[in-house]
Design an enzyme around this catalytic site. Structure first.
Site: not given
Length: 629
Positions: A2, A27, A79, A105-106, A502, A506, A509, A525, A624
């Site tokens: 946070c 955050r 968060w 925070n924590g 993936e 990456k 893109e 094949h 995005k």
């Protein structure tokens, strides 16, 4: 993680706090709030708290109508870890009498036992958070603690000193905290504490500042103190004093910040993509926080009972792009552990092919933004057909979250680079939790097995950090072998085949270098016809049940002159016999190899892109989030 900001000085605090929270919003952004000092008509002081669910913009709108002359206050953007996003669970939290307010925070690991004892001593809790226990502990230390009949502990007098009360409260807490506290009885004072959660202190011409990140204070000062574990600070409009846990004065080191604001937002990294790659150990830890209670997996946002979960007999994972690749990894895990058939579908195709869906079908929608148009349309169709729908997203309150029966938030926080990195890792960890939960409910894994796997899953955070700390040179050399190529091939078997997809995405893109991914056994094949001298073949060949098979496939590529680049397990020296470049990851259970082996592929793609002069944060033609079909 946070965001914390606090100010005491000569200027009005409200706008300073809001501006700081805006910069810290990456955050966490499920809720936000501020606590401001105020004085009533009789001259008595109080603390006014304003909190709102959602992004900082909502809080800002609410504060437009608040006429506050306060020159001291604290703010927070959250968060969620303990307690769902709600006004009650938003920070700041206050003591019973409302005269002490704090932001935190924590994680307080022993909050349950602390809360039980505080309730027994007469405290009333207004939230589900672990943080609120701090407010009541500080209140007791400040005003006095009543006797506890259950334990026989006698009453204790209060110290009537905010800094002393904060130090006393911290002695009872097990866990991590970055803490900023204000008290109506001590106007203009902010007490700060730190243990295992970042805290920055700064002094400007107009006052004193505290924040969880230098970005929030960089306009006011370039000289900051990074508070160390076990250190405390007392901020006033006149200055700042620092003490240790015993209250002894200390002189902390001062760090000069010479970044511009753009670099501050990037945390000193040259681009957001690298910053976000390097945040992945934190993403793993945050996504797992609070998920194991009493030896059992606990996903309270699930929205489905254990009985409903036990009836699930088919799973569809629907997603697009990077999220689709996270689904491929989930398929392996769900079928391996829970023994439930699992299909992974491109969301853009799922809605058009009339899939078999019954009330015992679970549809898992994976979307970083929670706004992907194809994914939203697919889950709406699934719900109409009677399926249970579960969302995995990075954005609280997003359409995917709202339209699902339950949701796991990936705790990646705001991701700015277009190419998803930390969100992908958060998705894989979240899907792994779901696979473990299904296996636990179905009785396919014992409690002991689930605990062991959960512990090993947590260890991947340190393993990612090891890769970041040790493999830079190997990745650079591998990138040199790729930068002038016209095409590249990514291969693997088993879990490695899913990771290869993936890696290829990456690379293409952000570097605009064509790349394809194939299961290594499919090489002969067709794809092997592409290979000639100096053609890059990037393989995931970590130690696994299919390691020997993968090596055999790579020998076929070597015989045709390919440049072989391998992601291998640390200590595997034999792989050098066929690979010109080797990037190592620590030894890891094959089930979790996707989490670690993906990281060097992200770094490799970035390095190749930079060598080719590409913008790694904003690649051409991409956005995005994809909010149209």
């Amino acid at each position: 993680m946070c965001g914390i900001v606090g100010y005491t000085g000569l200027d009005q605090a409200k706008d300073i706090l809001v501006d700081g929270l805006k910069r810290l919003e990456y955050r966490g952004y499920d809720s936000a709030g501020v606590a401001l000092e105020a004085t009533d008509g009789a001259g008595d002081s109080r603390i006014d708290v304003v909190r709102r669910v959602g992004k900082v913009a909502g809080l800002e709108s609410e504060l437009v109508g608040v006429d506050s002359a306060a020159t001291c206050g604290i703010g927070h953007t959250r968060w969620a870890t303990h307690g769902r996003p709600s006004v009650a669970n938003a920070h700041p939290h206050v003591s019973c009498d409302g005269r002490i307010a704090l932001v935190h925070n924590g994680i307080i690991e022993n909050f349950a036992e602390l809360r039980e004892a505080l309730v027994r001593r007469g405290h009333t809790f207004m939230s589900d958070t672990d943080t609120e226990v701090f407010a009541h502990l500080i209140e007791e230390a400040y005003d006095g603690r009543p006797a506890d009949a259950a334990t026989g502990e006698p009453a204790r007098p209060g110290c009537h000193d905010l800094m002393g009360a904060v130090r006393e409260a911290c002695t009872h807490v097990v866990g991590a905290y970055g803490l900023a506290v204000v008290c109506a009885d001590e106007p203009g004072v902010i007490a700060v504490a730190r243990k295992d959660s970042p805290i920055i202190i700064g002094r400007g011409e107009r006052g004193s500042y505290v924040a969880s990140d230098v970005i929030a204070v960089i306009d006011a000062t370039r000289d900051v103190v990074v508070l160390e574990d076990g250190q405390f600070a007392r901020l006033t409009r006149e200055g700042i004093t620092y003490t240790d846990a015993e209250g002894n004065a200390i002189e902390p080191a001062v760090t000069h910040i010479d970044w511009d604001i753009d670099m501050a937002e990037k945390g000193g990294y040259p681009d957001f993509m690298l910053k976000e790659i390097c945040e992945q150990p934190r993403v793993v830890r945050d996504t797992l926080v609070g998920r194991m209670t009493g030896g059992e997996l606990d996903i309270d946002e699930l929205g489905l009972t254990m009985e409903e979960l036990n009836l699930i007999d088919r799973v569809y994972v629907i997603a697009c792009g990077t999220s689709y690749h996270a689904g491929l990894i989930a398929k392996n895990l769900i079928e391996m552990w829970a023994r439930i058939p699992c299909e992974v579908e491109a969301a853009s195709e799922f809605r058009y092919r009339n899939p078999i869906i019954t009330p015992s079908t679970l549809v898992v929608a994976v979307s970083q933004s929670g706004e992907t148009a194809d994914t939203l349309a697919a889950i709406r169709d699934a719900r109409i057909k009677g399926a249970k729908v579960f969302g995995i997203t990075n954005v609280v309150g997003s359409p995917v979250a709202r339209e699902s029966d339950g949701v796991i938030y990936t705790k990646a926080n705001k991701e700015i680079a277009v190419a998803s990195t930390k969100s992908f890792i958060g998705q894989v960890v979240s899907l792994t939790l779901l696979a473990l939960l299904l296996a636990q409910v179905k009785g396919k894994l014992t409690t002991g097995q689930v605990r062991l796997l959960f512990s090993e899953l947590g260890n991947t955070a340190e393993q990612i950090q090891w890769i970041l700390d040790t493999q830079e040179e190997a990745i650079h050399e591998a990138a040199l072998a790729c930068k002038d190529a016209h095409s590249a091939l990514f291969v693997g078997r088993g879990m490695g085949a899913a990771i290869a997809n993936e890696g290829a995405l990456k690379l293409k893109e952000i570097s605009y270098l064509h790349a394809e991914a194939y299961a290594a056994g499919e090489m002969k094949h067709g794809p092997i016809a592409l290979i000639d001298r100096d053609f890059p073949v990037i393989a995931i060949a970590t130690k696994s049940p299919v390691y020997d098979k993968t090596v055999s496939n790579l020998k076929e590529c070597e015989a045709r002159g390919a440049k072989i680049i391998v992601v291998a397990t640390e200590g595997d020296e034999d792989i050098h016999k066929i690979a010109g470049h080797v990037i190592y990851i620590p030894p890891v259970r094959d089930a979790f190899s996707a989490i670690t082996a993906t990281v060097p592929l992200q770094l490799l793609a970035r390095e190749v892109a930079l060598m080719r002069g590409c913008d790694v944060d904003q690649p051409r033609n991409l956005a995005k989030s994809v909010t149209v079909e």
